[in-house]
Design a protein around this motif. Structure first.
Motif, PDB file in Angstrom:
ATOM      1  N   ARG A 506       0.855  -1.184   0.000  1.00 57.31           N
ATOM      2  CA  ARG A 506       0.000   0.000   0.000  1.00 57.31           C
ATOM      3  C   ARG A 506       0.889   1.232   0.000  1.00 57.31           C
ATOM      4  O   ARG A 506       1.812   1.342   0.810  1.00 57.31           O
ATOM      5  N   VAL A 507       0.597   2.150  -0.909  1.00 55.33           N
ATOM      6  CA  VAL A 507       1.329   3.412  -0.994  1.00 55.33           C
ATOM      7  C   VAL A 507       0.319   4.551  -0.922  1.00 55.33           C
ATOM      8  O   VAL A 507      -0.664   4.565  -1.669  1.00 55.33           O
ATOM      9  N   GLU A 508       0.556   5.483  -0.026  1.00 61.30           N
ATOM     10  CA  GLU A 508      -0.273   6.678   0.092  1.00 61.30           C
ATOM     11  C   GLU A 508       0.609   7.898  -0.120  1.00 61.30           C
ATOM     12  O   GLU A 508       1.695   7.987   0.457  1.00 61.30           O
ATOM     13  N   ALA A 509       0.135   8.822  -0.925  1.00 60.34           N
ATOM     14  CA  ALA A 509       0.874  10.067  -1.158  1.00 60.34           C
ATOM     15  C   ALA A 509      -0.100  11.236  -1.100  1.00 60.34           C
ATOM     16  O   ALA A 509      -1.256  11.116  -1.532  1.00 60.34           O
ATOM     17  N   GLY A 510       0.352  12.329  -0.561  1.00 64.38           N
ATOM     18  CA  GLY A 510      -0.491  13.511  -0.467  1.00 64.38           C
ATOM     19  C   GLY A 510       0.313  14.781  -0.656  1.00 64.38           C
ATOM     20  O   GLY A 510       1.511  14.839  -0.335  1.00 64.38           O
ATOM     21  N   TYR A 511      -0.335  15.784  -1.209  1.00 65.43           N
ATOM     22  CA  TYR A 511       0.307  17.088  -1.398  1.00 65.43           C
ATOM     23  C   TYR A 511      -0.735  18.171  -1.116  1.00 65.43           C
ATOM     24  O   TYR A 511      -1.921  18.034  -1.459  1.00 65.43           O
ATOM     25  N   ALA A 512      -0.315  19.254  -0.475  1.00 65.49           N
ATOM     26  CA  ALA A 512      -1.199  20.376  -0.192  1.00 65.49           C
ATOM     27  C   ALA A 512      -0.505  21.686  -0.523  1.00 65.49           C
ATOM     28  O   ALA A 512       0.654  21.901  -0.138  1.00 65.49           O
ATOM     29  N   LEU A 513      -1.207  22.532  -1.237  1.00 63.12           N
ATOM     30  CA  LEU A 513      -0.802  23.913  -1.477  1.00 63.12           C
ATOM     31  C   LEU A 513      -1.744  24.784  -0.655  1.00 63.12           C
ATOM     32  O   LEU A 513      -2.966  24.746  -0.848  1.00 63.12           O
ATOM     33  N   VAL A 514      -1.192  25.545   0.299  1.00 64.75           N
ATOM     34  CA  VAL A 514      -1.993  26.403   1.168  1.00 64.75           C
ATOM     35  C   VAL A 514      -1.490  27.834   1.033  1.00 64.75           C
ATOM     36  O   VAL A 514      -0.383  28.156   1.492  1.00 64.75           O
ATOM     37  N   ASP A 515      -2.278  28.669   0.409  1.00 60.04           N
ATOM     38  CA  ASP A 515      -1.965  30.097   0.302  1.00 60.04           C
ATOM     39  C   ASP A 515      -2.880  30.845   1.264  1.00 60.04           C
ATOM     40  O   ASP A 515      -4.041  31.141   0.942  1.00 60.04           O
ATOM     41  N   ALA A 516      -2.378  31.129   2.455  1.00 60.75           N
ATOM     42  CA  ALA A 516      -3.160  31.777   3.506  1.00 60.75           C
ATOM     43  C   ALA A 516      -2.553  33.137   3.809  1.00 60.75           C
ATOM     44  O   ALA A 516      -1.406  33.221   4.261  1.00 60.75           O
ATOM     45  N   PHE A 517      -3.328  34.201   3.560  1.00 61.41           N
ATOM     46  CA  PHE A 517      -2.809  35.563   3.672  1.00 61.41           C
ATOM     47  C   PHE A 517      -3.664  36.408   4.603  1.00 61.41           C
ATOM     48  O   PHE A 517      -4.888  36.264   4.671  1.00 61.41           O
ATOM     49  N   ASN A 518      -2.975  37.307   5.302  1.00 54.20           N
ATOM     50  CA  ASN A 518      -3.632  38.356   6.062  1.00 54.20           C
ATOM     51  C   ASN A 518      -4.090  39.435   5.091  1.00 54.20           C
ATOM     52  O   ASN A 518      -3.340  39.820   4.192  1.00 54.20           O
ATOM     53  N   ARG A 519      -5.317  39.922   5.226  1.00 58.01           N
ATOM     54  CA  ARG A 519      -5.825  40.976   4.340  1.00 58.01           C
ATOM     55  C   ARG A 519      -6.147  42.263   5.102  1.00 58.01           C
ATOM     56  O   ARG A 519      -6.891  43.104   4.600  1.00 58.01           O
ATOM     57  N   SER A 520      -5.554  42.421   6.283  1.00 55.30           N
ATOM     58  CA  SER A 520      -5.833  43.623   7.064  1.00 55.30           C
ATOM     59  C   SER A 520      -4.522  44.256   7.519  1.00 55.30           C
ATOM     60  O   SER A 520      -3.506  43.578   7.686  1.00 55.30           O
ATOM     61  N   ALA A 521      -4.552  45.568   7.727  1.00 59.18           N
ATOM     62  CA  ALA A 521      -3.380  46.323   8.183  1.00 59.18           C
ATOM     63  C   ALA A 521      -3.058  45.936   9.628  1.00 59.18           C
ATOM     64  O   ALA A 521      -3.962  45.537  10.380  1.00 59.18           O
ATOM     65  N   PRO A 522      -1.809  46.015  10.046  1.00 57.29           N
ATOM     66  CA  PRO A 522      -0.647  46.538   9.318  1.00 57.29           C
ATOM     67  C   PRO A 522       0.122  45.477   8.539  1.00 57.29           C
ATOM     68  O   PRO A 522       1.179  45.771   7.998  1.00 57.29           O
ATOM     69  N   ASN A 523      -0.404  44.251   8.481  1.00 61.28           N
ATOM     70  CA  ASN A 523       0.323  43.164   7.830  1.00 61.28           C
ATOM     71  C   ASN A 523      -0.427  42.617   6.619  1.00 61.28           C
ATOM     72  O   ASN A 523      -0.406  41.419   6.354  1.00 61.28           O
ATOM     73  N   ALA A 524      -1.093  43.518   5.915  1.00 55.07           N
ATOM     74  CA  ALA A 524      -1.860  43.111   4.743  1.00 55.07           C
ATOM     75  C   ALA A 524      -0.958  42.422   3.721  1.00 55.07           C
ATOM     76  O   ALA A 524       0.180  42.840   3.487  1.00 55.07           O
ATOM     77  N   ASP A 525      -1.482  41.326   3.155  1.00 59.41           N
ATOM     78  CA  ASP A 525      -0.812  40.538   2.112  1.00 59.41           C
ATOM     79  C   ASP A 525       0.412  39.769   2.615  1.00 59.41           C
ATOM     80  O   ASP A 525       1.198  39.273   1.807  1.00 59.41           O
ATOM     81  N   LYS A 526       0.565  39.679   3.920  1.00 59.87           N
ATOM     82  CA  LYS A 526       1.594  38.820   4.494  1.00 59.87           C
ATOM     83  C   LYS A 526       0.990  37.436   4.750  1.00 59.87           C
ATOM     84  O   LYS A 526      -0.199  37.288   5.008  1.00 59.87           O
ATOM     85  N   ARG A 527       1.835  36.418   4.703  1.00 67.15           N
ATOM     86  CA  ARG A 527       1.355  35.065   4.947  1.00 67.15           C
ATOM     87  C   ARG A 527       1.016  34.874   6.431  1.00 67.15           C
ATOM     88  O   ARG A 527       1.702  35.408   7.307  1.00 67.15           O
TER      89      ARG A 527
END
Length: 623
Positions: A506-527
């Protein structure tokens, strides 16, 4: 780092022994239909919900030789586990880039998020895998059924059930850092009564929580008890009693009292109880239950250094009365509904000061309708309304569809789901809270496909999601209290592959792309911190002709940040684990594993150590 993730996964797959795809006839044996609970609160087929749900069974937990629930969750897509030291120290789980406080956790049907913590998040650090029977993880919001905190996802943990003839299961292991772990569970039934009783103990000398040379080790002790009883009172009527108790004692380091040589210590005790009455009538078309649940948490900290704020007493109590019911109006129309009352109380005190006490009550209800207008198509939609004694009312909407044109071999899924998190007692009440706070809210869209290929030898899943969160609660330096000033956005891809080329591999493989960003000041567009953008895992398990089982796990995690300003970077890392087990006569089994085979130095939280190369050996018994 992304290229390294893919390259390493491919290299591991290339060394799999004996990979020869079976004929379609041999692989065509139908796998049992997966049953899930989190979509509606009642058991249903997984191919009839549009929500992304993964189940980790007891067999899988034992195969992985997982010590904690965090170990069992680590390989699931879009779940990030941030551990601050050895087993027993604080551990947070982030689902699809959401905050740890936006993950609702259930143990045997009891909501266990801590109302005495600042944001009511659950600490996974002291949660041993022990006698866990099943873990079900729903990725994405489902506040219609589960209410507050079900934004990032819902994690449901079930202990061993009281089913079948008399059975005894136990295990014991010893290994690195002078660590010992043992568990035992007895289950069975006698007439109308079913029972399951068990316990787990764990101890370790540990290692230094802080990454500093010459530091003292931080050890810990844990103990847990679990129990479940069922009583058949009459045809279709049964009593369901469940209870869990745990105590965790762990040392940790603190920047305010000696740094890496701190003598601070935490002692946490949890009681979780469930008492339910289940009714099944009209030939199984009506399934209903009334339940009382209680979560009682006591956290105590001690530190010889005065005013380090590591000396504290915090208690949290959550009591719920709930009614849930599902009715098959016709073979193609199902109605689910629920009513709930919850009372929450908490008390916190630091350095012997007078405790701050707070409480809240909520009444809520939901209605959900599922239609199957065509063979293979399930449409589900619902709404929920909650009224809080302090924060007012909130309404939640959502719907999803699942379509399988070929009996479950292909499943197309789509979901629109809303989630909310009511302000915690600390956030919403004096001395630091704000009674004018509104709940955090989120709107989420999922689109996914699950496909079985080459009979049942290969299954693949691909899911895309996008979530927008508003009214996020954060402490304001302008008003010196909590405010609804945060916004965030998360989107990503989840890919999973399960390959069963033979009965022994049995072989299990997984991949995740997580783009999670702050959208408020003072750290807007930071991860958002502690959310790696890329992560992948490969698990390979093979059984030899003599019964010897060999396995390996490869974890690959990309870079992340430890602060909102993205100025503290956590380097990506890779870890390889090896495991083996050998069954013996009379239900005995020997097992062993090596974690972090390459002795990788890595961190999941900046400045906090993780285990070096570690070896463990043990034995299991099943009677």
């Amino acid at each position: 780092m992304k290229f390294q993730l893919l390259l390493s996964a491919a290299a591991l797959a290339a060394v799999v022994p004996g990979v020869a795809l079976p004929t379609v006839a041999r692989a065509a044996e139908a796998a049992p239909e997966e049953i899930v609970v989190l979509a509606s609160g009642f058991a249903q087929r997984a191919d009839r919900t549009g929500q992304a749900i993964t189940v980790v069974s007891r067999d899988r937990i034992e195969t992985l030789q997982a010590v904690t629930i965090g170990d069992a969750l680590r390989a699931l897509p879009s779940l990030s586990v941030a551990q601050r030291g050895p087993v027993g120290t604080q551990s947070s789980v982030f689902v699809r880039g959401g905050n740890s406080s936006q993950t609702l956790v259930l143990i045997d049907g009891v909501r266990v998020n801590d109302p005495s913590s600042p944001n009511a998040a659950f600490d996974f650090g002291g949660l041993l895998a022990g006698n866990t029977e099943r873990i079900e993880v729903l990725r994405g919001p489902n506040s219609i059924v589960w209410g507050s905190q079900a934004i990032g996802g819902v994690i449901n943990i079930e202990t061993a059930k009281p089913t079948g003839p008399l059975a005894l299961r136990g295990s014991a292991e010893y290994g690195a850092y002078n660590s010992a772990n043992a568990r035992l569970n007895l289950s069975g039934s006698q007439g109308a009564v079913g029972y399951s009783l068990g316990g787990t103990i764990y101890r370790t000398d540990g290692f230094s929580v802080f990454a500093a040379p010459g530091a003292e080790a931080d050890g810990g002790r844990q103990a847990a008890l679990n129990g479940r009883f069922t009583v058949a009172l009459a045809p279709g009527l049964s009593l369901d009693l469940r209870g869990n108790w745990s105590r965790v004692r762990s040392s940790y380091d603190s920047a305010f009292s000696g740094g890496a040589n701190s003598l601070a210590e935490a002692r946490n005790t949890q009681w979780y109880a469930y008492a339910g009455l289940n009714l099944e009538a009209l030939g199984g078309r009506l399934r209903s239950r009334v339940a009382y649940t209680r979560s009682d948490i006591d956290r105590r900290g001690t530190d010889p250094v005065v005013f380090s704020f590591n000396t504290y007493l915090a208690t949290g109590l959550t009591e719920r009365i709930e009614w849930r019911s599902v009715f098959d109006l016709t073979p193609r129309v199902q109605i689910a509904a629920g009513l709930e009352h919850e009372a929450i109380r908490a008390s916190t005190s630091f350095e012997g000061a007078r405790p701050d006490r707070a409480s809240n009550r909520v009444n809520g209800g939901y209605l959900q309708l599922s239609l199957r207008p065509l063979e293979g198509l399930t449409l589900t939609g619902g709404l929920r309304h909650d009224v809080y004694s302090d924060y007012g009312a909130h309404t939640t909407l959502g719907g999803n569809l699942a379509y399988s044109p070929n009996g479950g071999r292909t499943v197309l899924r789509a979901t629109y789901a809303e989630g909310f998190r009511a302000p915690s007692l600390t956030e919403g009440q004096p001395p630091y809270g704000n009674r004018a706070l509104k709940p955090e809210t989120a709107q989420n869209v999922d689109i996914g496909i699950e496909q079985a290929l080459i009979g049942d030898a290969l299954s693949a899943t691909l899911t895309w999601y996008h979530r927008r969160s508003t009214n996020l609660i954060a402490f304001s330096t302008a008003t010196f209290r909590s405010e609804n000033i945060g916004r965030a956005e998360a989107s990503g891809l989840e890919a999973a592959l399960v390959l069963r080329p033979s009965r022994t591999l049995r072989v299990e493989a997984g991949y995740a792309l997580v783009d999670a960003f702050n959208r408020s000041a003072p750290n807007a567009d930071k991860r958002l911190p502690l959310r790696p953008q890329h992560s992948a895992s490969v698990n390979l398990d093979w059984e030899s002709p003599i019964g010897l089982r060999l396995g390996t796990s490869l974890f690959l995690v990309g870079d992340s940040f430890d602060n909102a300003a993205n100025t503290v970077r956590i380097d990506g890392w890779r870890r390889v684990d090896l495991r083996a087990s050998l069954p013996l006569p009379h239900g005995l089994e020997l097992f062993g594993r090596v974690e972090n085979l390459t002795d990788e130095r890595y961190q999941t939280v900046a400045g906090y150590n993780t285990p070096r190369r570690s070896a463990f050996v043990g034995a299991r018994v099943r009677i």
